[in-house]
Design a protein around this motif. Sequence first.
Motif, mmCIF file in Angstrom:
data_model
loop_
_atom_site.group_PDB
_atom_site.id
_atom_site.type_symbol
_atom_site.label_atom_id
_atom_site.label_comp_id
_atom_site.label_asym_id
_atom_site.label_seq_id
_atom_site.Cartn_x
_atom_site.Cartn_y
_atom_site.Cartn_z
ATOM 1 N N LEU A 251 -42.344 99.095 -15.671
ATOM 2 C CA LEU A 251 -41.526 98.520 -14.608
ATOM 3 C C LEU A 251 -42.264 97.453 -13.790
ATOM 4 N N ILE A 252 -43.449 97.750 -13.392
ATOM 5 C CA ILE A 252 -44.124 96.905 -12.411
ATOM 6 C C ILE A 252 -44.833 95.711 -13.045
ATOM 7 N N ASP B 22 -44.096 93.704 -15.483
ATOM 8 C CA ASP B 22 -43.209 92.541 -15.654
ATOM 9 C C ASP B 22 -42.936 91.878 -14.316
ATOM 10 N N GLN B 23 -42.749 92.698 -13.284
ATOM 11 C CA GLN B 23 -42.491 92.144 -11.960
ATOM 12 C C GLN B 23 -43.716 91.397 -11.421
ATOM 13 N N LYS C 183 -43.761 88.083 -13.080
ATOM 14 C CA LYS C 183 -42.753 87.219 -12.459
ATOM 15 C C LYS C 183 -43.239 86.714 -11.103
ATOM 16 N N LEU C 184 -43.891 87.596 -10.360
ATOM 17 C CA LEU C 184 -44.413 87.207 -9.050
ATOM 18 C C LEU C 184 -45.497 86.136 -9.194
#
Length: 198
Positions: A43-44, A46-47, A50-51
């Motif tokens: 979950l994290i 990929d985020q 993106k960040l």
Amino acid sequence: MKFDASQFDNLELDNIGQWPAAAKLLLAIFLAVTVGFLGYMGLISDQVKKLEGAFAEEITLKQSYRTKYHVAANLDLFRAQMVEAEDTFANQLRSLPNSHEIPGLLDDITFVGTTSGLDFVKLEWQPEISKEIYIELPIDIEVIGPYHSFGQFVSKIAGLPRIVTLHDFKIKIEKGDNETLNLKLQAKTYRYQEGGVQ
């Protein structure tokens, strides 16, 4: 409290409720770490990517904004420079001979050479060379005379009202005379390809 390794012997997954407290604690820590790691990866991460991409895009957008702001703030100055550049270009185009002036250019070169004390052996046009926005008109020149007369000749060519460039200089001593030299060169003038400003 004393650590007793024997309490980890004979542990069975079917009977987790009966495990000693230390074994339950180790299992809970292992499961928490495993779930945390898998959650991060699933979950994290990929985020986070993106960040990081958003941060990189922010830097690019800020630089683009600064550039555009500089242009917008100096728009009047850029417009004035554009007008000046167009005027300079038009003046340069006027320095190129038009088709009516090209024969007169040979007369000018002949006049400049003879007034510099040179004798012409050869003065002839070569085939035109078409470039992107102009046509190059080469002229083969061969003259004889003293060395200092060559300098006067080149200087007077540079002073002509039309653009003429000189290329491929070759100087050699004339046979039997150390004072008289032979100069071969190519002069090039240019004509605007699309019949621009005359």
